[in-house]
Write a protein that holds these residues in place. Structure first.
Motif, PDB file in Angstrom:
ATOM      1  N   GLY A 241      -5.395  15.915 -12.362  1.00 42.23           N
ATOM      2  CA  GLY A 241      -5.286  14.743 -11.636  1.00 42.23           C
ATOM      3  C   GLY A 241      -3.709  14.302 -11.745  1.00 42.23           C
ATOM      4  O   GLY A 241      -3.046  13.984 -10.766  1.00 42.23           O
ATOM      5  N   ALA A 242      -3.089  14.697 -12.948  1.00 45.52           N
ATOM      6  CA  ALA A 242      -1.547  14.384 -13.135  1.00 45.52           C
ATOM      7  C   ALA A 242      -1.340  15.508 -14.206  1.00 45.52           C
ATOM      8  O   ALA A 242      -2.020  16.105 -14.982  1.00 45.52           O
ATOM      9  N   VAL A 243       0.169  15.619 -14.558  1.00 40.19           N
ATOM     10  CA  VAL A 243       0.942  16.590 -15.602  1.00 40.19           C
ATOM     11  C   VAL A 243       1.810  15.739 -16.113  1.00 40.19           C
ATOM     12  O   VAL A 243       2.564  15.105 -15.682  1.00 40.19           O
ATOM     13  N   ASP A 244       1.901  15.987 -17.607  1.00 39.88           N
ATOM     14  CA  ASP A 244       2.671  15.181 -18.287  1.00 39.88           C
ATOM     15  C   ASP A 244       3.942  15.985 -18.484  1.00 39.88           C
ATOM     16  O   ASP A 244       5.051  15.259 -18.784  1.00 39.88           O
TER      17      ASP A 244
ATOM     18  N   LEU B  19       3.701  15.165 -11.385  1.00 36.98           N
ATOM     19  CA  LEU B  19       4.619  14.497 -12.496  1.00 36.98           C
ATOM     20  C   LEU B  19       4.952  13.092 -12.518  1.00 36.98           C
ATOM     21  O   LEU B  19       4.775  12.339 -13.603  1.00 36.98           O
ATOM     22  N   ARG B  20       4.842  12.591 -11.342  1.00 35.05           N
ATOM     23  CA  ARG B  20       5.124  11.150 -11.127  1.00 35.05           C
ATOM     24  C   ARG B  20       4.040  10.258 -11.734  1.00 35.05           C
ATOM     25  O   ARG B  20       3.913   9.210 -12.293  1.00 35.05           O
ATOM     26  N   GLU B  21       2.749  11.081 -11.673  1.00 32.51           N
ATOM     27  CA  GLU B  21       1.726  10.375 -12.291  1.00 32.51           C
ATOM     28  C   GLU B  21       1.349  10.271 -13.694  1.00 32.51           C
ATOM     29  O   GLU B  21       0.414  10.103 -14.293  1.00 32.51           O
ATOM     30  N   GLY B  22       2.246  11.423 -14.476  1.00 32.05           N
ATOM     31  CA  GLY B  22       2.307  11.634 -15.819  1.00 32.05           C
ATOM     32  C   GLY B  22       2.432  10.610 -16.476  1.00 32.05           C
ATOM     33  O   GLY B  22       3.027   9.458 -16.470  1.00 32.05           O
ATOM     34  N   GLY B  23       2.099  10.520 -18.006  1.00 28.15           N
ATOM     35  CA  GLY B  23       2.219   9.519 -18.772  1.00 28.15           C
ATOM     36  C   GLY B  23       1.467   8.519 -18.731  1.00 28.15           C
ATOM     37  O   GLY B  23       0.781   7.999 -17.551  1.00 28.15           O
ATOM     38  N   GLY B  24       0.874   7.899 -20.015  1.00 30.98           N
ATOM     39  CA  GLY B  24      -0.122   7.075 -19.931  1.00 30.98           C
ATOM     40  C   GLY B  24       0.445   5.544 -19.890  1.00 30.98           C
ATOM     41  O   GLY B  24       1.616   5.368 -19.551  1.00 30.98           O
TER      42      GLY B  24
ATOM     43  N   ARG C 162       7.211   8.820 -17.527  1.00 25.44           N
ATOM     44  CA  ARG C 162       6.588   9.768 -16.674  1.00 25.44           C
ATOM     45  C   ARG C 162       6.967  11.244 -16.922  1.00 25.44           C
ATOM     46  O   ARG C 162       7.305  11.622 -18.078  1.00 25.44           O
ATOM     47  N   GLY C 163       6.482  12.047 -16.135  1.00 32.06           N
ATOM     48  CA  GLY C 163       6.510  13.834 -16.390  1.00 32.06           C
ATOM     49  C   GLY C 163       7.804  14.099 -16.852  1.00 32.06           C
ATOM     50  O   GLY C 163       8.940  13.428 -16.317  1.00 32.06           O
ATOM     51  N   SER C 164       7.859  15.145 -17.605  1.00 31.62           N
ATOM     52  CA  SER C 164       9.348  15.791 -18.036  1.00 31.62           C
ATOM     53  C   SER C 164       9.037  17.256 -17.978  1.00 31.62           C
ATOM     54  O   SER C 164       8.037  17.968 -18.234  1.00 31.62           O
ATOM     55  N   VAL C 165      10.317  17.762 -17.569  1.00 36.53           N
ATOM     56  CA  VAL C 165      10.186  19.251 -17.226  1.00 36.53           C
ATOM     57  C   VAL C 165      11.320  19.808 -18.304  1.00 36.53           C
ATOM     58  O   VAL C 165      12.432  19.166 -18.071  1.00 36.53           O
TER      59      VAL C 165
END
Length: 297
Positions: free
Chosen positions: A95-98, A146-151, A156-159
């Motif tokens: 659903g999301a990627v951190d 990635l925008r949905e990542g992080g609780g 948010r998401g990190s690359v």
């Protein structure tokens, strides 16, 4: 405040437990990407790997050697259809990627080994597309996840991409070196355009380590010899695990205010021009003499 622990008793000082990370570029258990995947699992994170074509079986063998065997998803980063399928599969699973680890670089032999002046445009373009534009392709494809990542309360998401010092020209590195220089620029522009979404994009510029990609450069041993002889903090080409820490830091919320950055994990070589051998012992001895306390103190 006590550090949390993952279910296996490993202190989760970086807050990675329960998070979901995609790691690309694993070919064997000597790669920086493999050691990163292992460390993420040991911190309690979920990990998926990518591979493609005939080399996917090699990646799957490496994945079986992780603390928890990880699935390997198909991804040729130069194929838009693979990127679309990967995004769809990650959305279905998670659903999301951190976070994402970009450990992708390649160039044909005609673009390496002293062939800089004679390399055909097609070879140079392939090196640039695989090494640099792939960061753009992968990041933009996964940006919605990635925008949905992080609780709650988390970044948010990190690359995080793997880099090599491109502030100068390295003999034999040629169009792969140009690709790494371009990678830095791509990182900065992604940071600019994705920052409003809370997505961070950074690079870790590693020193030379014994990997499949490193061995593709004919002058690897000469470059690694210089590092091992002259890096201020010392260096070992056979120790990719020591590079994992900076990657984990950038993936974590500890780096929530960091984007568009290149963190050098190279024993300090990027910061010097002549290396420690040019220093000799005299400055150290002089310093000791200078700091002797005066009489009566």
């Amino acid at each position: 405040m006590r550090a949390s622990r993952d279910p296996h008793g490993v202190p989760d000082l970086l807050g990675l437990s329960g998070r979901r990370y995609l790691v690309t570029g694993v070919l064997n258990d000597d790669s920086i990407a493999w050691h990163t995947a292992r460390a993420l699992q040991e911190a309690g994170a979920e990990v998926l790997l990518t591979g493609f074509g005939r080399t996917r079986r090699i990646t799957e063998a490496a994945a079986s050697g992780l603390p928890f065997p990880a699935d390997v998803l198909e991804l040729d980063v130069t194929r838009p259809e693979d990127l679309a399928a990967l995004t769809k599969e990650l959305e279905r699973r998670w659903g999301a990627v951190d976070g994402v680890v970009h450990a992708i670089a390649a160039a044909p032999p005609s673009a390496l080994g002293g062939n800089f002046l004679s390399a055909p445009a097609e070879s140079a373009a392939l090196a640039l597309r695989t090494t640099a534009f792939s960061l753009h392709s992968l990041t933009t494809a996964l940006a919605p996840l990635l925008r949905e990542g992080g609780g709650a309360g988390a970044a948010r998401g990190s690359v995080v991409g793997l880099d090599f010092d491109s502030s100068g020209a390295w003999p034999g590195y040629d169009w792969l070196g140009v690709g790494k220089a371009t990678l830095g620029a791509v990182c900065r522009y992604l940071a600019l355009y994705l920052g409003h979404s809370g997505i961070r994009v950074n690079l870790v510029a590693a020193g030379p380590v014994e990997t499949v990609a490193g061995r593709a450069v004919s002058t690897f041993d000469r470059i690694a010899d210089r590092w091992e002889q002259e890096a201020p903090l010392g260096w070992s080409r056979a120790d990719p695990a020591r590079l994992v820490g900076p990657v984990l830091f950038l993936l974590s919320d500890l780096a929530a205010a960091v984007t568009g950055e290149i963190v050098h994990a190279d024993g300090g070589m990027h910061a010097v021009r002549m290396g420690v051998n040019a220093v000799g012992e005299l400055p150290g001895k002089t310093l000791q003499q200078e700091i002797v306390p005066p009489e009566g103190s």
